[in-house]
Design an enzyme around this catalytic site. Structure first.
Site, mmCIF file in Angstrom:
data_model
loop_
_atom_site.group_PDB
_atom_site.id
_atom_site.type_symbol
_atom_site.label_atom_id
_atom_site.label_comp_id
_atom_site.label_asym_id
_atom_site.label_seq_id
_atom_site.Cartn_x
_atom_site.Cartn_y
_atom_site.Cartn_z
ATOM 1 N N GLU A 263 0.874 -1.173 0.000
ATOM 2 C CA GLU A 263 0.000 0.000 0.000
ATOM 3 C C GLU A 263 0.905 1.215 0.000
ATOM 4 O O GLU A 263 1.562 1.526 0.995
ATOM 5 C CB GLU A 263 -0.933 0.031 1.210
ATOM 6 C CG GLU A 263 -1.901 1.204 1.128
ATOM 7 C CD GLU A 263 -2.825 1.329 2.327
ATOM 8 O OE1 GLU A 263 -3.254 2.467 2.600
ATOM 9 O OE2 GLU A 263 -3.101 0.312 2.973
ATOM 10 N N CYS A 298 -2.315 8.405 3.750
ATOM 11 C CA CYS A 298 -2.179 7.995 2.352
ATOM 12 C C CYS A 298 -3.413 8.303 1.521
ATOM 13 O O CYS A 298 -3.299 8.529 0.318
ATOM 14 C CB CYS A 298 -1.840 6.511 2.276
ATOM 15 S SG CYS A 298 -3.029 5.426 3.094
#
Length: 501
Positions: A263, A298
């Site tokens: 990720e 993120c």
């Protein structure tokens, strides 16, 4: 519970006992050099930790392998679940200490961190309960033959975790790995190793066997690289930048064919159509989506895409929303936005602010400023307008409180603009027109897209932390499924058995 300055000495005392790697249920000293740590709120010295060299990383992997083959990997699903639920309760009981460490190590506002960490144990509970529901499959059953697919633990997992939301980011890797029956070695972030060390110690207190949860402290090029390439790992899970994600994937493939879960970076858009501008309550939600945690997350929606002609309305709305977001000392209960997490990250963010002033119009949102130390790593949440399309500010991840405001002409232009980035992690769409919302969501290349029909709809549903849903990042944002049942299955491997009678 709010954290205050009075709690800081307790947090500082806790940090002195968390200084070196945690392997096989004990502290392992030596190996590498000392690594200095600074408090981002005031640049104060937080003391050193001892970094792990290659030998220490190898010890951690060996410990995890022994535990998998002789202890944790042999436990019944029932016993595994029981221990993880005890662990979840211990995390609840120690949420205050975990919050103090986050405040000191990365400058997360205490009130915000305390609210989030109060539910940290639920991540473990969510995956522990999946132990009963995720089983193998019967794919053929006849009188003389039967086929089944078992879901087996992969073995030893290596996890490299980031610094921005320390407790949650560790548990989002540790919880599914342990629930699926694996053991794990976590390479803690250089900025917040003590948070990870405390989580590992709590696992031991909960009764998990020595070696089930190991932690190595060190820098990426040494400890992280050795962990990623280690031939005795069965899976590598990484959360962090896309540049480092590429390096992790190359290292993982260099010594053995082991899968990776990545990720990585994001540059997520929030697309607001004309009909959504009628409700002025939208602006606090758009502000939150971009600036929560000082923009250091993120899936921060740091690209605001709006119809041409609505620019001034957006600027005014965001300035009004900013009045409720005080920048200040993380120990102040009124603080909603803390400092940037490190001096190096501060320099990186300031570089983007300089670029914004040179290529567009930089607008300070004028958040109220509380008590701050002049030595702290603070920046003012801002937006930038008037950028040429394809600007680095529109395409590169800042990981700080800077939002771009970008204009589109129609739906097709909005889609093209949203996709004009190397990343594909997340996006949101605001419109009451279901046909428009569906078209945008289906054509934006992102792992997860939220479509909000109204402000009331957005307020009635809360953000999720990856335990109840699943997604796979697209493009340079990563690889592999995270979250939910499918995320749990990523930490297992299927084995087909065919019985002939």
């Amino acid at each position: 519970m709010n954290q205050s300055r009075a709690d800081i000495p307790r947090g500082t005392a806790l940090m002195t006992s968390l200084r070196a790697s945690w392997i096989d249920g004990r502290t392992v000293d030596g190996g590498g050099s000392a690594m200095a740590h600074r408090n981002p709120a005031n640049d104060a010295d937080l003391g050193d930790t001892e970094t792990a060299d290659v030998r220490i990383v190898d010890l951690a992997v060996s410990s995890a392998r022994r535990c998998f083959e002789h202890s944790w990997g042999l436990l019944s699903p029932y016993d595994r679940k029981k221990l993880l639920l005890v662990y979840a309760n211990l995390i609840d009981e120690h949420a205050e200490e975990l919050t103090l460490l986050e405040m000191l190590e990365v400058g997360r506002p205490g009130t915000d961190a305390a609210g989030l960490n109060a539910s940290a144990g639920d991540i473990l509970r969510s995956y522990a309960l999946k132990i009963d529901t995720v089983n193998g499959d019967m794919f053929r059953s006849e009188e003389r033959r039967m086929g089944v697919v078992l879901r087996r633990a992969r073995g030893v997992v290596g996890a490299i975790v980031p610094w921005n939301v320390p407790v949650m980011n560790v548990l989002l890797r540790v919880a599914p790995a342990l629930a699926a029956g694996n053991t794990i070695v976590v390479k803690a972030s250089e900025l917040c190793p003590r948070t990870t060390l405390l989580l590992a110690r709590l696992a031991m207190e909960a009764g998990l066997p020595d070696g089930a949860f190991n932690v190595v402290i060190g820098e990426g090029p040494v400890a992280g690289a050795r962990l990623a390439e280690h031939p005795d790992l069965n899976l590598v899970a990484f959360t962090g930048s896309s540049v480092t994600g590429h390096a992790v994937a190359r290292a993982a493939a260099s010594t053995s064919f082991k899968p990776v879960l990545l990720e990585c970076g994001g540059k997520s858009p929030q697309v607001v159509l004309d009909d959504a501008f009628d409700d002025e309550r939208i602006w606090p939600l758009l502000f939150f989506s971009a600036f929560w945690n000082t923009g250091q997350w993120c899936v921060a929606k740091t690209r605001l895409l709006i119809p041409r002609g609505r620019e001034q309305q957006a600027i005014d709305g965001l300035i009004a929303a900013a009045r409720d977001w005080q920048v200040g000392d993380p120990a102040d209960a009124s603080t909603r936005l803390g400092p940037i997490a490190s001096r190096a990250q501060l320099a990186r963010v300031q570089g983007y602010y300089t670029a914004a002033s040179a290529t567009g119009e930089l607008v300070d949102l004028d958040c109220p400023r509380g008590i701050t130390d002049s030595s702290g790593y603070y920046v003012s949440p801002s937006i930038v307008t008037g950028l040429p399309r394809g600007s680095v500010l529109q395409t590169e991840e800042v990981f700080g409180p800077l939002m771009t405001v970008e204009l589109f002409d129609d739906l097709d232009d909005a889609i093209a603009l949203a996709n004009d980035t190397a990343f594909g992690l997340s996006a949101s769409v605001w419109t009451a027109r279901s046909d428009h919302g569906y078209k945008l969501a289906r054509n934006i290349r992102a792992g997860g897209v939220s479509i909000f029909s109204s402000v009331d709809a957005a307020r009635s549903t809360g953000p999720e932390l990856g335990t109840a849903r699943y997604f796979e990042p697209q493009k340079e944002s990563g690889l592999g499924v995270d979250g939910g049942e499918h995320g749990y299955l990523a930490y297992t491997t299927p084995q087909s058995l065919y019985f002939h009678n």
